[in-house]
Scaffold this motif. Structure first.
Motif, PDB file in Angstrom:
ATOM      1  N   ALA A 156       0.830  -1.205   0.000  1.00  9.21           N
ATOM      2  CA  ALA A 156       0.000   0.000   0.000  1.00  9.21           C
ATOM      3  C   ALA A 156       0.864   1.255   0.000  1.00  9.21           C
ATOM      4  N   LEU A 157       1.990   1.213   0.696  1.00  7.43           N
ATOM      5  CA  LEU A 157       2.897   2.367   0.705  1.00  7.43           C
ATOM      6  C   LEU A 157       3.485   2.595  -0.683  1.00  7.43           C
ATOM      7  N   ALA A 158       3.830   1.523  -1.388  1.00  4.48           N
ATOM      8  CA  ALA A 158       4.363   1.657  -2.750  1.00  4.48           C
ATOM      9  C   ALA A 158       3.304   2.226  -3.698  1.00  4.48           C
ATOM     10  N   VAL A 159       2.061   1.785  -3.555  1.00  3.15           N
ATOM     11  CA  VAL A 159       0.972   2.329  -4.379  1.00  3.15           C
ATOM     12  C   VAL A 159       0.738   3.800  -4.046  1.00  3.15           C
ATOM     13  N   LEU A 160       0.844   4.149  -2.777  1.00  4.05           N
ATOM     14  CA  LEU A 160       0.689   5.553  -2.375  1.00  4.05           C
ATOM     15  C   LEU A 160       1.796   6.411  -2.979  1.00  4.05           C
ATOM     16  N   TYR A 161       3.022   5.924  -2.969  1.00  2.52           N
ATOM     17  CA  TYR A 161       4.113   6.646  -3.621  1.00  2.52           C
ATOM     18  C   TYR A 161       3.863   6.796  -5.117  1.00  2.52           C
ATOM     19  N   THR A 162       3.340   5.743  -5.734  1.00  2.00           N
ATOM     20  CA  THR A 162       3.049   5.805  -7.170  1.00  2.00           C
ATOM     21  C   THR A 162       2.026   6.891  -7.473  1.00  2.00           C
ATOM     22  N   GLU A 225      11.447   9.848   0.864  1.00  4.54           N
ATOM     23  CA  GLU A 225      10.172  10.248   1.449  1.00  4.54           C
ATOM     24  C   GLU A 225      10.109   9.826   2.910  1.00  4.54           C
ATOM     25  N   TYR A 226       9.627  10.714   3.750  1.00  2.70           N
ATOM     26  CA  TYR A 226       9.594  10.447   5.198  1.00  2.70           C
ATOM     27  C   TYR A 226       8.197  10.562   5.793  1.00  2.70           C
ATOM     28  N   LEU A 227       7.405  11.502   5.310  1.00  5.67           N
ATOM     29  CA  LEU A 227       6.143  11.830   5.962  1.00  5.67           C
ATOM     30  C   LEU A 227       5.179  10.643   5.967  1.00  5.67           C
ATOM     31  N   PHE A 228       4.866  10.100   4.787  1.00  4.87           N
ATOM     32  CA  PHE A 228       3.922   8.988   4.707  1.00  4.87           C
ATOM     33  C   PHE A 228       4.511   7.714   5.313  1.00  4.87           C
ATOM     34  N   SER A 230       6.642   7.328   7.795  1.00  2.83           N
ATOM     35  CA  SER A 230       6.659   7.340   9.259  1.00  2.83           C
ATOM     36  C   SER A 230       5.259   7.329   9.854  1.00  2.83           C
ATOM     37  N   THR A 231       4.241   7.659   9.048  1.00  5.02           N
ATOM     38  CA  THR A 231       2.866   7.698   9.559  1.00  5.02           C
ATOM     39  C   THR A 231       2.102   6.405   9.251  1.00  5.02           C
ATOM     40  N   PRO A 240      10.860   1.910   6.136  1.00  2.00           N
ATOM     41  CA  PRO A 240      11.965   2.230   5.228  1.00  2.00           C
ATOM     42  C   PRO A 240      13.115   2.872   5.994  1.00  2.00           C
ATOM     43  N   ALA A 241      14.281   2.871   5.376  1.00  3.91           N
ATOM     44  CA  ALA A 241      15.483   3.346   6.067  1.00  3.91           C
ATOM     45  C   ALA A 241      15.387   4.817   6.415  1.00  3.91           C
ATOM     46  N   ASN A 242      14.745   5.614   5.564  1.00  2.00           N
ATOM     47  CA  ASN A 242      14.660   7.043   5.832  1.00  2.00           C
ATOM     48  C   ASN A 242      13.852   7.341   7.088  1.00  2.00           C
ATOM     49  N   ALA A 243      12.815   6.540   7.334  1.00  5.07           N
ATOM     50  CA  ALA A 243      12.017   6.722   8.543  1.00  5.07           C
ATOM     51  C   ALA A 243      12.647   6.046   9.743  1.00  5.07           C
ATOM     52  N   ALA A 244      13.486   5.030   9.508  1.00 10.22           N
ATOM     53  CA  ALA A 244      14.113   4.311  10.621  1.00 10.22           C
ATOM     54  C   ALA A 244      15.208   5.124  11.296  1.00 10.22           C
TER      55      ALA A 244
END
Length: 292
Positions: A156-162, A225-228, A230-231, A240-244
């Motif tokens: 779902a996160l990948a689809v949201l990024y798309t 991308e961090y916002l979505f 991390s939420t 993902p690594a950016n949120a970790a």
């Protein structure tokens, strides 16, 4: 008997050497200043990632490390299992980039070749949606995902990024397809090639520089991308690594800046390597596909 046609020696014109002028000197100075402010912080991050913690905390700080160490990277992948977060980032970013490129390529080609009101309206509507700040749609998107049972899901996160990156890919690719001469495509269809076949064999090879540049910037946007992330993601092992990195900062507090710098270098490295290997595609000839 001498031949009438003599072999003429080709004389290549020599390029004149650029003259050193005050204007050129000012350009070099401006380039050096811009390079210093853009690359300087990254160099400082790399230096702090390979120096011991005692040197990082020393005052006044020294530019060059007195001792090189890899303890920060060892702790990053050993104690904190940062490789799991990198795998999550790669999976989500690659899926989102692939979907955005495929859908954006087809939509951009349709906008460039078919002059229909509904296509123009959909393209303009997607641009308006792209201009909306993500923070404004964070709450409704999160409610929709968790309400439908798709929260904490990497697919779902990948689809949201798309969905968020598709308008960007569409409007970047559209000028490439508009700049390709339609005569070559029509000539291919005269030679018993279908429109989709002409699109694959003639149009796409000429749009390779645009596809590569769009793919790089799309991947970079999904990767950073961090916002979505991390939420929407609530399970630590799925982040993902950016949120970790936020979790990493929470574990270490302000005690290990070297560990944070090592994580930053690890995040920047894939994008830098991607740009280096894609340079030859970015500068390749636009007409190469038509010659083939």
């Amino acid at each position: 008997m001498t031949s009438a046609a003599t072999t003429a020696t080709t004389v290549r014109p020599t390029k004149p050497k650029p003259k050193f002028t005050p204007a050129r000197f000012a350009q070099y100075v401006m380039m050096a200043v811009v390079l210093f402010f853009s690359v300087g912080p990254l160099v400082w991050v790399v230096i702090n990632a390979i120096r011991p913690e005692t040197e990082i905390a020393a005052y006044p700080p020294k530019m060059l490390p007195q001792q090189v160490t890899g303890e920060h990277f060892a702790a990053l992948f050993g104690l904190y299992d940062f490789g799991t977060y990198l795998v999550n980032s790669f999976a989500v970013s690659i899926v989102a980039t692939t979907l955005a490129l495929v859908l954006g390529t087809l939509a951009a080609y349709a906008m460039a070749r078919f002059d229909l009101r509904i296509i123009r309206a959909m393209g303009e509507l997607s641009l308006v949606a792209y201009l909306i700040p993500p923070i404004l749609v964070l709450v409704p998107v999160t409610q929709i995902l968790f309400g439908s049972g798709l929260g904490d899901n990497r697919v779902a996160l990948a689809v949201l990024y798309t969905a968020t990156l598709l308008p960007f890919a569409l409007w970047i690719l559209r000028p490439y397809f508009s700049g390709i001469a339609i005569d070559i495509e029509e000539a291919a269809m005269i030679d018993r090639c279908t429109r989709f076949g002409a699109f694959l064999r003639v149009v796409l090879p000429q749009a390779v520089p645009g596809l590569v540049s769009t793919g790089i910037f799309t991947f970079n946007a999904a990767w950073s991308e961090y916002l979505f992330a991390s939420t929407v993601m609530t399970t630590t092992s799925k982040l993902p690594a950016n949120a970790a990195i936020f979790l990493l900062m929470g574990h270490m507090g302000t005690g290990s800046w070297g560990l944070l710098m090592a994580a930053a270098v690890t995040l920047v490295a894939p994008v830098v390597i991607l740009f280096i290997f894609a340079q030859r595609w970015l500068i390749s000839g636009i007409g190469e596909g038509s010659v083939k």
